[in-house]
Design an enzyme around this catalytic site. Structure first.
Site, mmCIF file in Angstrom:
data_model
loop_
_atom_site.group_PDB
_atom_site.id
_atom_site.type_symbol
_atom_site.label_atom_id
_atom_site.label_comp_id
_atom_site.label_asym_id
_atom_site.label_seq_id
_atom_site.Cartn_x
_atom_site.Cartn_y
_atom_site.Cartn_z
ATOM 1 N N SER A 1 40.009 25.899 6.242
ATOM 2 C CA SER A 1 41.171 25.022 6.154
ATOM 3 C C SER A 1 40.925 23.760 6.960
ATOM 4 C CB SER A 1 42.407 25.758 6.683
ATOM 5 O OG SER A 1 43.560 24.978 6.516
ATOM 6 N N ASP A 2 41.579 22.693 6.558
ATOM 7 C CA ASP A 2 41.514 21.455 7.318
ATOM 8 C C ASP A 2 42.801 20.673 7.082
ATOM 9 O OD1 ASP A 2 39.335 20.091 9.022
ATOM 10 O OD2 ASP A 2 40.251 18.448 7.907
#
Length: 189
Positions: free
Chosen positions: A70-71
Site C-alpha cells: 500500500s502507499d
C-alpha cells in the site's frame, strides 16, 4: 474473514487498520525506491508503488499467502506531496493546503507468485485557513515529519480538516472497505 496475509509495510497505522478488519497477518517492511518518475501522474505513481511493494514481498519469499502492499500520497493541483524533507518544505506544503481542498490517494495491491490485483481510492479533504503560528506549532509537535502531505488526519492534524468527501481510512493510509473487497476479489481469481 479468516484469511491470512502478509503486510509489506512498517506503518503502525496500516497495522492498526488491518487489525480492524479482523484479518490475520504478519508484517514486514520492504526497501522500495519511492521516487516519482518524470511526468508520472499521481494516480499511476501511488498504484505503481503499492504494486511494487507487494511484488517485492513475493520476491523476498513471502509466497504462502497474499502480500498486501500500500502507499498513500497527498495531491494538490495534480502534484504529489510526499513526506516533508524538512521544516521549510513542510511549511510550504501546509501553506498550499491551507484553505484549499486536496486529494488523498491510497493504493492497495495484493500479490502472489502468479497474480497481482490493485486499486486506488481517492478522498477529497478540505483544510481551514491556517495561521503561521498553527503551522509552526504543528511542526514542533513532531507529528508531520513521517506523513504524506505533512499531516495525519487521525492525530493533531485532524483539527485542520473542515470537510472530507470519501473514505476517512483512505486518508489514514488503508481504506478498509476497499481492502476487504480487493482481497475477496483476489482470492476468487
Amino acid at each position: 474473514m479468516t484469511t491470512s496475509v502478509y503486510l509489506a509495510s512498517a506503518s503502525p497505522r496500516r497495522k492498526e487498520l488491518l487489525n480492524q478488519l479482523g484479518i490475520e497477518f504478519s508484517q514486514f517492511s520492504v526497501d522500495a525506491d519511492e521516487s516519482q518518475l518524470p511526468n508520472e501522474q499521481p494516480h499511476n505513481y501511488v498504484e505503481r508503488l503499492a504494486r511494487l511493494k507487494a511484488s517485492l514481498g513475493v520476491e523476498l519469499g513471502y509466497t504462502d499467502r497474499p502480500v498486501l502492499g500500500s502507499d498513500t500520497v497527498v495531491v494538490i493541483d495534480n502534484e504529489s506531496l510526499c513526506k516533508p524533507r524538512d521544516e521549510a518544505d513542510f511549511t510550504q506544503t501546509l501553506k498550499r493546503l491551507s484553505g484549499n481542498t486536496h486529494q488523498v490517494l491510497t493504493a492497495i495491491a495484493f500479490a502472489s507468485k502468479d497474480k497481482i490485483l490493485s486499486c486506488v481510492v481517492s478522498t477529497d479533504v478540505t483544510f481551514k485557513t491556517l495561521t503561521d503560528e498553527e503551522i509552526k506549532a504543528y511542526w514542533l509537535s513532531g507529528e508531520p515529519q513521517d506523513k504524506a502531505g505533512g499531516y495525519g488526519i487521525q492525530g493533531l492534524g485532524g483539527r485542520f480538516v473542515t470537510h472530507i468527501s470519501g473514505s476517512y481510512f483512505c486518508v489514514v493510509g488503508l481504506p478498509l472497505y476497499e481492502t476487504e473487497q480487493l482481497l475477496q476479489a483476489f482470492l476468487r481469481r
